[in-house]
Design a protein around this motif. Sequence first.
Motif, short mmCIF file in Angstrom:
data_model
loop_
_atom_site.label_atom_id
_atom_site.label_comp_id
_atom_site.label_asym_id
_atom_site.label_seq_id
_atom_site.Cartn_x
_atom_site.Cartn_y
_atom_site.Cartn_z
N UNK A 22 0.78 -1.31 -0.07
CA UNK A 22 0.01 0.11 0.02
C UNK A 22 0.78 1.28 0.16
N UNK A 23 0.14 2.42 -0.11
CA UNK A 23 0.78 3.63 -0.35
C UNK A 23 1.53 4.14 1.23
N UNK A 24 0.48 3.72 2.30
CA UNK A 24 1.28 3.75 3.70
C UNK A 24 1.22 2.71 4.42
N UNK A 25 2.48 2.47 5.15
CA UNK A 25 2.45 1.52 6.26
C UNK A 25 1.06 1.34 7.22
N UNK A 26 0.60 0.22 7.51
CA UNK A 26 -0.51 0.16 8.42
C UNK A 26 -1.83 0.01 7.68
N UNK A 27 -1.67 -0.08 6.15
CA UNK A 27 -2.75 -0.28 5.27
C UNK A 27 -2.70 -1.82 4.87
N UNK A 28 -3.87 -2.37 4.72
CA UNK A 28 -3.91 -3.67 4.40
C UNK A 28 -3.55 -3.88 2.64
N UNK A 29 -2.52 -4.59 2.32
CA UNK A 29 -2.02 -4.65 0.87
C UNK A 29 -3.28 -5.16 -0.03
N UNK A 30 -3.30 -4.75 -1.20
CA UNK A 30 -4.07 -5.27 -2.22
C UNK A 30 -3.52 -5.62 -3.33
N UNK A 31 -3.48 -6.58 -3.98
CA UNK A 31 -3.05 -6.96 -5.07
C UNK A 31 -2.88 -6.00 -6.27
N UNK A 32 -1.95 -5.72 -7.06
CA UNK A 32 -1.69 -5.05 -8.15
C UNK A 32 -1.91 -3.47 -7.72
N UNK A 33 -1.59 -3.05 -6.54
CA UNK A 33 -2.26 -1.65 -6.27
C UNK A 33 -0.82 -0.82 -6.51
N UNK A 34 0.37 -1.49 -6.59
CA UNK A 34 1.65 -0.99 -6.34
C UNK A 34 2.33 -1.58 -7.83
N UNK A 35 1.83 -1.51 -8.79
CA UNK A 35 2.27 -2.28 -10.10
C UNK A 35 3.58 -1.91 -10.64
N UNK A 36 3.95 -0.42 -10.34
CA UNK A 36 5.03 0.04 -10.80
C UNK A 36 6.38 -0.74 -10.21
N UNK A 37 6.25 -1.17 -9.21
CA UNK A 37 7.38 -1.75 -8.68
C UNK A 37 7.77 -3.15 -9.36
N UNK A 38 6.89 -3.95 -9.98
CA UNK A 38 7.15 -4.74 -11.21
C UNK A 38 8.51 -4.33 -11.93
N UNK A 39 8.64 -2.90 -12.42
CA UNK A 39 9.75 -2.57 -13.27
C UNK A 39 11.11 -2.53 -12.52
N UNK A 40 10.90 -2.17 -11.26
CA UNK A 40 12.09 -2.11 -10.22
C UNK A 40 12.74 -3.55 -10.01
N UNK A 41 11.92 -4.65 -10.27
CA UNK A 41 12.27 -5.83 -9.92
C UNK A 41 12.85 -6.49 -11.29
N UNK A 42 12.17 -6.21 -12.49
CA UNK A 42 12.59 -6.61 -13.58
C UNK A 42 14.10 -5.90 -13.97
N UNK A 43 14.29 -4.71 -13.64
CA UNK A 43 15.53 -4.11 -13.69
C UNK A 43 16.43 -4.57 -12.92
N UNK A 44 16.13 -4.70 -11.56
CA UNK A 44 17.26 -5.60 -10.86
C UNK A 44 17.49 -7.03 -11.11
N UNK A 45 16.74 -7.78 -11.61
CA UNK A 45 16.95 -9.01 -12.09
C UNK A 45 17.82 -8.93 -13.33
#
Length: 186
Positions: free
Chosen positions: A80-103
């Motif tokens: 989620x955007x803020x700590x303490x909120x329940x995660x929702x699938x695909x709510x932060x899809x931009x992090x996918x690009x960070x992982x692809x670049x890192x890999x």
Amino acid sequence: MPVFGWLQLFHGKFYSCNDTSVPDKASCVGTYQVAGVDTPRQWTNQPYNFDNIGMALVSLFVTATLNGYTDIMAAAMAAPEDPGLQPQPMSNWASFFYFVAFVLVVAYTLLNLYIGGSQAMDAGSLLGHCGNVALTQCMEQQQQHTVSTDSAAQHHVVACIKLQRSCRPTGQKWPALDLCSPYTQM
């Protein structure tokens, strides 16, 4: 160091409640029904997270080895955007690009370094296996017997050939270990 960027992005955001119907940490109290059984709600963190530098390094190492990184990537994509909120699938899809670049950068670079390093070590260990002293002695003895044609020289040639075969993997020829080549034609 890229670890600090990951810490800022995902610090405290991998926590979740085992009851996915609650929206945040404050609501994750009491019990809920799972197949007719009362189950206590728990606010827990993922095993791999970015809450401190140690866990961030472990999480990035797991990602770099490509062994179980999909769970970390899924948790990051649901963060989620803020700590303490329940995660929702695909709510932060931009992090996918960070992982692809890192890999792409880290995992494949490390893979190439590992393969290149292991090939260099194999060549060095075979020379160590044969023993530089034994090879030097073999060459010195060959030079002593270049002129003589007695049975001792022939016996030495057979010993050199046996040494050469024990140092070379089956089906491969190594010019550096081909010490007895002038004497093999008898």
